[in-house]
Design a protein around this motif. Structure first.
Motif, PDB file in Angstrom:
ATOM      1  N   ASN A 378      98.930  37.296  96.091  1.00  0.00           N
ATOM      2  CA  ASN A 378      99.857  38.298  95.590  1.00  0.00           C
ATOM      3  C   ASN A 378     101.164  38.302  96.385  1.00  0.00           C
ATOM      4  N   ASP A 379     101.047  38.141  97.713  1.00  0.00           N
ATOM      5  CA  ASP A 379     102.240  38.067  98.563  1.00  0.00           C
ATOM      6  C   ASP A 379     103.103  36.879  98.170  1.00  0.00           C
ATOM      7  N   VAL A 384     107.583  33.030  95.589  1.00  0.00           N
ATOM      8  CA  VAL A 384     107.866  32.101  94.482  1.00  0.00           C
ATOM      9  C   VAL A 384     109.116  32.537  93.734  1.00  0.00           C
ATOM     10  N   ALA A 385     109.273  33.831  93.590  1.00  0.00           N
ATOM     11  CA  ALA A 385     110.428  34.336  92.862  1.00  0.00           C
ATOM     12  C   ALA A 385     111.724  33.898  93.535  1.00  0.00           C
ATOM     13  N   ILE A 386     111.671  33.682  94.849  1.00  0.00           N
ATOM     14  CA  ILE A 386     112.893  33.305  95.566  1.00  0.00           C
ATOM     15  C   ILE A 386     113.049  31.781  95.650  1.00  0.00           C
ATOM     16  N   VAL A 387     111.989  31.114  96.118  1.00  0.00           N
ATOM     17  CA  VAL A 387     112.157  29.687  96.406  1.00  0.00           C
ATOM     18  C   VAL A 387     111.617  28.766  95.302  1.00  0.00           C
ATOM     19  N   GLY A 388     110.914  29.318  94.343  1.00  0.00           N
ATOM     20  CA  GLY A 388     110.352  28.455  93.294  1.00  0.00           C
ATOM     21  C   GLY A 388     109.015  27.883  93.711  1.00  0.00           C
TER      22      GLY A 388
ATOM     23  N   ILE B 473     112.920  34.734 108.243  1.00  0.00           N
ATOM     24  CA  ILE B 473     113.533  33.487 107.782  1.00  0.00           C
ATOM     25  C   ILE B 473     112.587  32.768 106.824  1.00  0.00           C
ATOM     26  N   VAL B 474     111.288  32.737 107.213  1.00  0.00           N
ATOM     27  CA  VAL B 474     110.302  32.047 106.382  1.00  0.00           C
ATOM     28  C   VAL B 474     110.285  32.637 104.975  1.00  0.00           C
ATOM     29  N   GLN B 475     110.400  33.960 104.905  1.00  0.00           N
ATOM     30  CA  GLN B 475     110.388  34.628 103.606  1.00  0.00           C
ATOM     31  C   GLN B 475     111.509  34.118 102.709  1.00  0.00           C
ATOM     32  N   LEU B 476     112.602  33.664 103.325  1.00  0.00           N
ATOM     33  CA  LEU B 476     113.744  33.233 102.542  1.00  0.00           C
ATOM     34  C   LEU B 476     113.714  31.744 102.242  1.00  0.00           C
ATOM     35  N   VAL B 477     113.338  30.946 103.240  1.00  0.00           N
ATOM     36  CA  VAL B 477     113.500  29.499 103.052  1.00  0.00           C
ATOM     37  C   VAL B 477     112.196  28.710 103.148  1.00  0.00           C
ATOM     38  N   GLY B 478     111.096  29.379 103.403  1.00  0.00           N
ATOM     39  CA  GLY B 478     109.826  28.645 103.546  1.00  0.00           C
ATOM     40  C   GLY B 478     109.665  28.131 104.966  1.00  0.00           C
ATOM     41  N   SER B 479     108.418  27.865 105.374  1.00  0.00           N
ATOM     42  CA  SER B 479     108.168  27.569 106.787  1.00  0.00           C
ATOM     43  C   SER B 479     108.589  26.146 107.179  1.00  0.00           C
ATOM     44  N   ASP B 480     108.679  25.249 106.195  1.00  0.00           N
ATOM     45  CA  ASP B 480     109.047  23.875 106.530  1.00  0.00           C
ATOM     46  C   ASP B 480     110.462  23.767 107.074  1.00  0.00           C
ATOM     47  N   ALA B 481     111.292  24.746 106.746  1.00  0.00           N
ATOM     48  CA  ALA B 481     112.681  24.672 107.165  1.00  0.00           C
ATOM     49  C   ALA B 481     112.889  25.056 108.624  1.00  0.00           C
ATOM     50  N   LEU B 482     111.844  25.557 109.262  1.00  0.00           N
ATOM     51  CA  LEU B 482     111.992  25.973 110.666  1.00  0.00           C
ATOM     52  C   LEU B 482     111.981  24.758 111.579  1.00  0.00           C
ATOM     53  N   PRO B 483     112.671  24.860 112.737  1.00  0.00           N
ATOM     54  CA  PRO B 483     112.587  23.784 113.725  1.00  0.00           C
ATOM     55  C   PRO B 483     111.134  23.617 114.198  1.00  0.00           C
TER      56      PRO B 483
END
Lengths: 461, 584
Positions: A378-379, A384-388, B473-483
Motif C-alpha cells: 500500500n505504501d 508509484v504515483a511519483i516515479v512510475g 529523498i528515497v520517497q522522491l527518487v527511489g533508493s537506487d539514486a542514493l550514493p
C-alpha cells in the motif's frame, strides 16, 4: 401518587417543576398533557425546590397546565423470554401489533458495572465468515467491536452478514440477537427487518426501533433498554447474545442536544464533557461472567462525520471498545465488498481467541504477515504515483502486486459467502505464496514447512 | 481530627445532580468523607459555599432524594496500609473487588463497604527492635512475610516515637497492638493515610539508576530512572496498554502498583488472569505476588475514578517507605483528567482549556511530584517511578492533558499509530521520543553495561536520524539514486529498526531482553556496519554488501535464550563473507 401542576419552565426537552415532596435523582416522571397523552421523562437534577425533568418524547402539548406525576422509582425495563421475536419501540413498547409483554422481571435500565474480578476472559472465537474479520481482526465472545463507517457505505450489509453468519464453530449453544436502531430511517429499518425475516433470525431476535422521526431524546434510553434485555437473556437465561447498536452517531447527537438544553459547558465540538463516561456505560455492558453460561457481544455501528476518525464520536468509542472495524470509502469505490480496510482496523482481543485450540496454530503469524505485506504494498502505491512502476525494484513490484491481489481476493467476497476460518487462512497462504519464501519474515520456518502451498504440494506428492 | 463538640455532624441533602450533591445543616471541612442518604453512600466534600456543602459521591446516586440524611465522618479519604495489600485488586477507593463479589455478586451495586485489608487474617510478625530501643517516626519495628516480599512494619510517620515498652512476635491481625511505647502509644500493623497527602520523606535524591524494563527501545535508547516520571501518549490502537503491561511485568522494581483508571473491564481481566501465571524474571515467583491492582473501569463511578490515582500513589509511597523500588503505572491519566472535568462542570466552575478545570496543570504536577528516589524517614532508600499513559483525543498531542503532562515528566515515549499499523511493535517513535535522564545515567551504563554502550547508543541514534533524512529523498527518487555509502546507511538503519527496536511482547524469550543482550545485539549491528564501511571503501558495491547472508540470521537471536554461541557463529560467518567479497 401525587400530581403537580407546577411547571415553571420548558426549554427544549427539559421541563422544570416546582414541588413539595422529595423526588429522587434519575427517577421516572410521567407528564399528562391537556388531551390526556402521557409523556415519559427522567429526573436530571433534583433539589428541595425544583426538579429538572428530561422528556423522552416531543414536548409538544406540554404546557404550564400539564400534570406531573413522580412515579417514585427509577426507570425499569420489564423483561421476559417471550421478548424473542418481538419488535419494540425505542421506548420499549411493542409496536408489532402483538400482545403486551408479561414481565418475568423488572430491571434497572442503567445496569450496574460488572465487577472486573467477576469477569471471565473472552476467548471463544466467533466465525463471521468474513475473511477480513476472522483472519485479521478476529471477533471473540464477550467483545465489543464497533464498525466505523461513514455515510453512503454498506456498513448495514456488513452488520447483517455478521448477524447472519456468526457462529462458534463446533458449538450448538443457544444464541440470540438484540438489535437497537437509533435514529435510522424507516427504509434502513425495513432493510434490516426484511433480512431478519428472510433468514428466520427474527424468531431469536429482539428489535428496538427508534426511527429518524421518533423523538431524539428517546435515543438516550434505547440502547440501555436493549442492553438490559441482552443482559437478561445472557446472564439469566444463558443465551449468547449479539447486540447490534446502530447508529451511535445519532445517539451522541441526542446527548449533545440535551447538554445544550441544560446550558452545560461543552467539550470538544459541543459534545458534553461526560460523553466518554456516558458511552462507557453502554459499551462496557459486554462480556462474560465467571460461572455463567451466556455472553454479551456488542457490534455498535457508527458513521464518522466527514469520514474523520479523529471526530469525538469514533475517537471516544475507540478508546472504550476493544478495537474497531473500519469500512473504507476507497475500497467501496473500487467496487469491493466487504470494503473493510484492515490497516486501521484492530481487534484487541484477537490474540485470546486464535491459535491452537481456538482456530489454527498459524493464525497469528499469517495475519501478521498479511498485514505487513499489504501495508508495504500500500505504501508503494504512493511511490508509484511519483516515479512510475518501472523505477521499482523487483521486490517492490511483488509487494505492489500483492496489495492488489489481497484486495481482490482476500477482502472481496460475496454478500452471502460464508468462509470457514480454515478457508480464510488457506487463502492467506495462497496469496502469500506469490512472494518469495525468504520475504515471509514474520512466519517461522516450521509453519512455512507445514502450511505453505509449495511444501504442502510436495508433501502430498 | 476535629476540635470542640458543637460540630454538627448530621445534615440533610438539598440537591442531587449526578455524582455531585449538596447538603445543608452540617459542619464540614474540605475533603472530609461523608455518608450520603439511607444507603450511606460514600462521598467527599469538594466545595463549601456558606451553608451549602458540596460533595462528590463515589457511587451511583440514582433514586437518592432531597431530605435524606448526610453524616460527616470527620475523616479525610484514606487508605488502609498494612500486610495484605499485595495481590489485591481494588476499586478506586480501595474496596477489594474480590470481597465485593462475595458480598454483592457479579455486578457492583452500591452502599456496600468493605475494608481495604482483611481485619481477621493473622500475620506472623517478627520484631526487629527490642524493648528499650528508641524508635522514631517511620522506623521499622519488625517484618511480616507477606508473599515472597517481606512487609516491613513501621512506626506511623505522624507518630512522635519514643522508647519501646513492649514488643513481641507472634500471630496478629492488622488491628492487634504489636508494640507499645513508653508514653502509652500503641502501634498496630495497620496505618491509615489520607490519599491526597504525600507521605513524608527525609530527602529526595538524584535519579541516577535506570529502571530496567527489558524493553530494548526503552532501556537502550530512552531510559527512565528509578524514581523518575514518564508519559506514554498515543492514539487508540497504538499499543499503549500493551506497553504499560510490559512495564508492569518486567520492570526491575520490587513492587508494582497498576492503576486501571477509566479503562476497559476485559483488559483488567486479562491482567488478572495473566499476572498470577507469569514469573518475575528476578525472583521466579508469580508476578502477582509483587503487584497491587486498582481497577476503576470506565463505567464505574466517575468520582471514584478521580480518587483512584491518589489511592494508587499512596500505596506506592507506603512500600517505598519500607525501602523498596516501586513502579506505578497509571492507565490512563487522561481518563483521570476527564473525571476532574466532569466533576468541575457539575460544580459549574469556570472552565479552562477544552472544558478542563483551570487547576488541571496543578493537579497533574502534584501527582507526578510524588515520584522520586528518596531517603526515607527510617534511613532506607526507596523510589516511586510513575509511568502515566495519556490518551490524546484524535491522537492530537497539542491537547491540554498531553501538554501539561509533558511539562512535568522527564521521559516521553511517543506511540505512533502508523508504526502499529505496520505491526512495528513496540510502536514507539524513535525520532519523537526523548529521555532527559540520559546524562544522569551515563555513569551507570559505563560501569554496569560497558564503557562502549554510550557511544554505541549515540551512533544508533545518529544512523536513525540520518535514515529519516534519506527516506525523504528515497520517497522522491527511489533508493537506487542514493550514493553507495548512503545505501548502506539505509540498510544499517533497517537492521536497527527490525533487529533492535522491534520486540515481540508475545514471544516467550523476546518479551524480556537483558541489558547485556541488548548491548550484544547493538554491537553485532555495528560490527556489520563497520565491516560494510571498510568493504565499501575497498570498492565493494552496495548490492554485494547488502546481500551478505549471515546478517539475515541476526533477527533469530532475539528468540533464542542462550544466544551467545549463535551470535558468535554469525560474527564469524560475517567476517568470512566480507573476506570473500574483498578477495573477489
Amino acid at each position: 401518587m401525587k400530581e403537580y401542576r407546577t411547571i415553571t419552565q420548558i426549554a427544549g426537552p427539559l421541563v422544570f417543576v416546582e414541588k413539595m415532596e422529595p423526588v429522587g435523582y434519575n427517577e421516572l416522571v410521567n407528564i399528562v398533557t391537556a388531551d390526556g397523552t402521557v409523556k415519559r421523562g427522567q429526573v436530571l437534577d433534583t433539589s428541595d425546590e425544583v426538579v429538572v425533568v428530561q422528556i423522552f418524547e416531543t414536548t409538544a402539548g406540554i404546557g404550564r397546565d400539564s400534570r406531573v406525576r413522580f412515579v417514585g422509582e427509577t426507570i425499569k425495563m420489564p423483561v421476559a423470554k417471550d421478548m424473542l421475536g418481538r419488535i419494540l419501540s425505542g421506548g420499549g413498547k411493542p409496536i408489532d401489533g402483538g400482545p403486551e409483554i408479561v414481565p418475568e422481571k423488572r430491571l434497572e435500565i442503567t445496569g450496574a458495572a460488572i465487577n472486573p474480578y467477576a469477569r471471565a476472559s473472552p476467548e471463544d472465537f466467533i466465525q463471521t465468515g468474513i475473511s477480513t474479520i476472522d483472519g485479521t481482526n478476529t471477533l471473540v465472545r464477550g467483545q465489543k467491536l464497533p464498525i466505523f463507517s461513514a455515510s453512503g457505505l454498506p456498513h448495514n450489509d456488513v452488520a447483517l452478514q455478521i448477524a447472519r453468519q456468526a457462529k462458534v464453530p463446533g458449538s450448538v449453544e443457544e444464541f440470540a440477537v438484540v438489535f437497537a436502531a437509533m435514529g435510522i430511517t424507516r427504509e434502513e429499518a425495513n432493510y434490516f427487518m426484511a433480512d431478519f425475516e428472510k433468514t428466520g433470525a427474527l424468531e431469536r431476535a429482539v428489535v428496538f426501533l427508534n426511527l429518524a422521526d421518533d423523538p431524539a431524546v428517546e435515543r438516550i434510553i434505547t440502547p440501555r433498554l436493549a442492553l438490559t434485555t441482552a443482559e437478561y437473556l445472557a446472564f439469566d437465561l444463558g443465551y449468547h447474545v449479539l447486540v447490534i447498536l446502530t447508529d451511535m452517531t445519532n445517539y451522541c447527537e441526542a446527548l449533545r442536544q440535551i447538554g445544550a438544553a441544560r446550558e452545560e459547558v461543552p467539550g470538544r465540538r459541543g459534545y458534553p464533557g461526560y460523553m466518554y463516561t456516558d458511552l462507557a456505560s453502554i459499551y462496557e455492558r459486554a462480556g462474560i461472567i465467571k460461572g455463567i453460561k451466556g455472553s454479551v457481544t456488542q457490534i455498535p455501528i457508527l458513521t464518522m462525520p466527514g469520514d474523520d476518525i479523529t471526530h469525538p464520536i469514533p475517537d471516544l468509542t475507540g478508546y472504550i471498545t476493544e478495537g474497531q472495524i473500519v469500512v473504507s470509502r476507497e475500497l467501496h469505490r473500487k467496487g469491493i465488498y466487504a470494503p473493510i480496510n484492515v490497516l486501521p482496523s484492530l481487534s484487541r482481543l484477537m490474540n485470546l481467541g486464535i491459535g491452537e485450540g481456538h482456530t489454527r496454530e498459524d493464525h497469528k503469524k499469517v495475519s501478521d504477515q498479511l498485514y505487513a505485506a499489504y501495508a508495504e504494498g500500500n505504501d508503494l502505491r504512493g511511490l508509484v504515483a511519483i516515479v512510475g512502476k518501472d523505477a521499482l525494484s523487483e521486490r517492490d513490484r511483488m509487494f505492489l502486486e500483492f496489495a492488489d491481489v489481497f484486495e481482490d481476493r482476500f477482502v472481496r467476497q460475496g454478500l452471502y459467502e460464508d468462509r470457514s476460518i480454515e478457508g480464510t487462512l488457506d487463502l492467506g497462504w495462497e496469496l502469500l505464496s506469490a512472494l518469495p519464501v525468504e520475504q515471509l519474515v514474520r512466519i517461522d520456518r516450521e509453519l512455512i514447512q507445514k502450511y505453505h502451498p509449495k511444501y504442502r504440494k510436495k508433501a502430498q506428492e | 481530627m476535629k476540635k470542640g463538640t458543637e460540630n454538627r455532624t448530621r445534615g440533610v441533602l438539598k440537591r442531587i445532580s449526578g455524582p455531585v450533591v449538596t447538603a445543608v445543616g452540617l459542619d464540614a471541612h474540605m475533603y472530609d468523607v461523608v455518608k450520603i442518604g439511607h444507603e450511606e453512600l460514600m462521598g467527599e466534600v469538594i466545595k463549601i459555599q456558606g451553608e451549602n456543602i458540596i460533595i462528590q459521591v463515589y457511587e451511583d446516586t440514582a433514586g437518592i432524594r432531597p431530605g435524606e440524611p448526610v453524616e460527616n465522618t470527620g475523616l479525610s479519604l484514606a487508605v488502609e496500609l498494612g500486610p495484605g495489600l499485595l495481590t489485591s485488586i481494588y476499586d478506586g477507593i480501595q474496596r477489594p473487588l474480590e470481597v465485593l463479589v462475595d458480598k454483592m455478586g457479579n455486578f457492583i451495586e452500591r452502599g456496600v463497604s468493605a475494608p481495604g485489608l482483611s481485619h481477621e487474617k493473622k500475620w506472623e510478625f517478627v520484631p526487629t527492635v527490642k524493648v528499650g530501643d528508641v524508635v522514631g517516626a517511620g522506623d521499622i519495628l519488625g517484618t511480616v512475610q507477606e508473599t515472597n516480599i517481606i512487609h516491613k512494619v513501621m512506626v506511623p510517620p505522624t507518630s512522635k516515637g519514643g522508647k519501646v515498652k513492649e514488643i513481641s512476635g507472634g500471630s496478629f491481625t492488622v488491628e492487634d497492638t504489636i508494640c507499645t511505647l513508653e508514653d502509652g502509644t500503641s502501634i498496630t500493623m495497620l496505618q491509615r493515610w489520607p490519599v491526597r497527602v504525600a507521605r513524608p520523606v527525609k530527602e529526595k535524591m538524584n535519579p541516577d539508576i535506570p529502571l530496567i524494563t527489558g524493553q530494548r527501545i526503552l532501556d537502550g535508547l530512552f531510559p527512565i530512572a528509578k524514581g523518575g516520571t514518564a508519559a506514554i501518549p498515543g492514539p487508540f490502537g497504538s499499543g499503549k496498554t500493551v506497553t504499560q503491561q510490559q512495564l508492569a511485568k518486567w520492570s526491575d522494581s520490587e513492587i508494582v502498583v497498576y492503576i486501571g483508571c477509566g479503562e476497559r473491564g476485559n483488559e483488567m481481566t486479562e491482567v488478572l488472569t495473566e499476572f498470577p501465571e507469569l514469573e518475575d524474571p528476578l525472583t521466579g515467583r508469580p508476578l502477582m505476588e509483587r503487584t497491587v491492582l486498582i481497577a476503576n473501569t470506565s463505567n464505574m463511578p466517575v468520582a471514584a475514578r478521580e480518587a483512584s490515582v491518589y489511592t494508587g500513589v499512596t500505596i506506592a509511597e507506603y512500600f517505598r517507605d519500607m525501602g523498596y523500588d516501586v513502579s506505578l503505572m497509571a492507565d490512563s491519566t487522561s481518563r483521570w483528567a476527564e473525571a476532574m472535568r466532569e466533576i468541575s462542570s457539575r460544580l459549574e466552575e469556570m472552565p479552562g482549556e477544552e472544558g478542563y478545570p483551570a487547576y488541571l496543570a496543578a493537579r497533574l504536577s502534584e501527582f507526578y511530584e510524588r515520584a522520586g528516589r528518596v531517603e526515607n524517614l527510617n534511613g532506607t532508600g526507596g523510589s516511586v517511578s510513575i509511568i502515566g499513559a495519556v490518551s490524546p483525543p484524535g491522537g492530537d498531542f497539542s491537547e491540554p492533558v498531553t501538554q501539561n503532562t509533558l511539562r512535568i515528566v522527564k521521559v516521553f515515549w511517543a506511540l505512533d499509530a502508523k508504526l502499529s499499523q505496520r505491526r512495528h511493535f513496540p510502536a514507539i517513535n524513535w525520532l519523537d521520543s526523548y529521555s532527559l535522564y540520559l546524562d544522569s545515567l551515563t555513569d551507570w551504563y559505563d560501569t554496569e553495561v560497558s564503557p562502549e554502550w554510550n557511544p554505541l547508543r549515540a551512533w544508533a541514534m545518529a544512523v536513525l536520524q540520518k535514515e529519516s533524512e534519506l527516506q525523504e529523498i528515497v520517497q522522491l527518487v527511489g533508493s537506487d539514486a542514493l550514493p553507495d555509502e548512503e545505501q548502506i546507511t539505509i540498510e544499517v538503519a533497517r537492521m536497527i529498526r527490525e533487529v533492535f527496536l522491534q520486540q515481540n511482547a508475545y514471544d516467550a524469550v523476546d518479551t524480556y531482553c537483558s541489558m547485556a543482550k541488548q548491548y550484544d545485539i547493538m554491537k553485532a549491528i555495528k560490527f556489520y556496519a563497520d565491516l560494510a564501511r571498510v568493504a565499501q571503501a575497498g570498492g565493494a558495491t552496495p548490492q554485494q554488501i547488502v546481500s551478505v547472508k549471515s546478517k539475515n540470521e541476526l533477527p533469530q537471536i532475539k528468540f533464542i535464550k542462550d544466544y551467545e554461541p549463535v551470535l558468535e557463529g554469525i560474527h564469524k560467518e560475517m567476517e568470512a563473507e566480507f573476506d570473500a567479497i574483498r578477495a573477489a
